[in-house]
Design a protein around this motif. Structure first.
Motif, PDB file in Angstrom:
ATOM      1  N   UNK A 130       0.812  -1.221   0.000  1.00 29.49           N
ATOM      2  CA  UNK A 130       0.000   0.000   0.000  1.00 29.49           C
ATOM      3  C   UNK A 130       0.843   1.267   0.000  1.00 29.49           C
ATOM      4  N   UNK A 131       2.157   1.105  -0.017  1.00 31.23           N
ATOM      5  CA  UNK A 131       3.035   2.279   0.017  1.00 31.23           C
ATOM      6  C   UNK A 131       2.815   3.143  -1.221  1.00 31.23           C
ATOM      7  N   UNK A 132       2.703   4.428  -0.983  1.00 36.79           N
ATOM      8  CA  UNK A 132       2.491   5.383  -2.057  1.00 36.79           C
ATOM      9  C   UNK A 132       3.280   6.634  -1.744  1.00 36.79           C
ATOM     10  N   UNK A 133       3.744   7.298  -2.766  1.00 33.59           N
ATOM     11  CA  UNK A 133       4.435   8.565  -2.548  1.00 33.59           C
ATOM     12  C   UNK A 133       3.674   9.645  -3.302  1.00 33.59           C
ATOM     13  N   UNK A 134       3.398  10.729  -2.590  1.00 26.85           N
ATOM     14  CA  UNK A 134       2.683  11.844  -3.203  1.00 26.85           C
ATOM     15  C   UNK A 134       3.632  13.004  -3.440  1.00 26.85           C
ATOM     16  N   UNK A 135       3.434  13.625  -4.581  1.00 22.27           N
ATOM     17  CA  UNK A 135       4.197  14.821  -4.914  1.00 22.27           C
ATOM     18  C   UNK A 135       3.666  15.986  -4.092  1.00 22.27           C
ATOM     19  N   UNK A 136       4.565  16.731  -3.476  1.00 25.95           N
ATOM     20  CA  UNK A 136       4.150  17.907  -2.710  1.00 25.95           C
ATOM     21  C   UNK A 136       5.221  18.983  -2.831  1.00 25.95           C
ATOM     22  N   UNK A 137       4.837  20.192  -2.452  1.00 27.64           N
ATOM     23  CA  UNK A 137       5.788  21.302  -2.405  1.00 27.64           C
ATOM     24  C   UNK A 137       5.654  21.983  -1.064  1.00 27.64           C
ATOM     25  N   UNK A 138       6.751  22.585  -0.603  1.00 26.35           N
ATOM     26  CA  UNK A 138       6.710  23.320   0.654  1.00 26.35           C
ATOM     27  C   UNK A 138       7.441  24.643   0.462  1.00 26.35           C
TER      28      UNK A 138
END
Ligand SMILES: [Zn+2]
Length: 138
Positions: A128-136
């Motif tokens: 179920x591992x998932x990586x989401x693109x994000x910005x900070x």
């Protein structure tokens, strides 16, 4: 770099490795994030991977109070909203991503044009591992 087919699956694998990859048209140089396997500009299918710098600025955003089930599982909701935005990358294209490190309960504190840098949100484990693109904020 290992050869990977230009696909959404490869794009997600790169995210899991903390790389923001786009595809670049070998003919006209147009960049796409997420990657496309042919160019909308010139129709060429000579696409190659291109690693993005992961820098940009906030072009638009929305704070989400009523969220989908998978976000509710992360603890988001009416009392803990989150922010999704459109980021104008330094390479000159736009990408939709989660915006972290901002106070989504105070949308007025979030500024259009603020400099951002890429970050990667790893969620779940095993299959179920998932990586989401994000910005900070940069
Ligand atoms: Zn092209």
């Amino acid at each position: 770099m290992e050869e990977r087919p230009i696909s959404d699956i490869s794009f997600r694998k790169f995210l899991a490795e903390e790389k923001l990859m786009g595809s670049k048209c070998g003919k006209c140089g147009k960049l796409y994030v997420p990657p496309r396997h042919f160019c909308y500009e010139c129709g060429s299918s000579q696409m190659e991977w291109h690693e993005m710098k992961g820098e940009g600025e906030l072009a638009a955003y929305t704070c989400i109070f009523v969220c989908p089930a998978f976000m509710a599982e992360e603890g988001y909701g009416r009392k803990n909203p989150y922010c999704t935005g459109v980021v104008a990358l330094s390479e000159g294209l736009r990408v939709v991503a989660r915006i972290e490190g901002v106070d989504a309960s105070k949308p007025e504190s979030i500024k259009i044009g603020m400099p951002l840098k890429v970050t990667f949100l790893h969620r779940g484990e095993g299959d179920k591992a998932k990586t989401y693109l994000a910005f900070k904020p940069a």
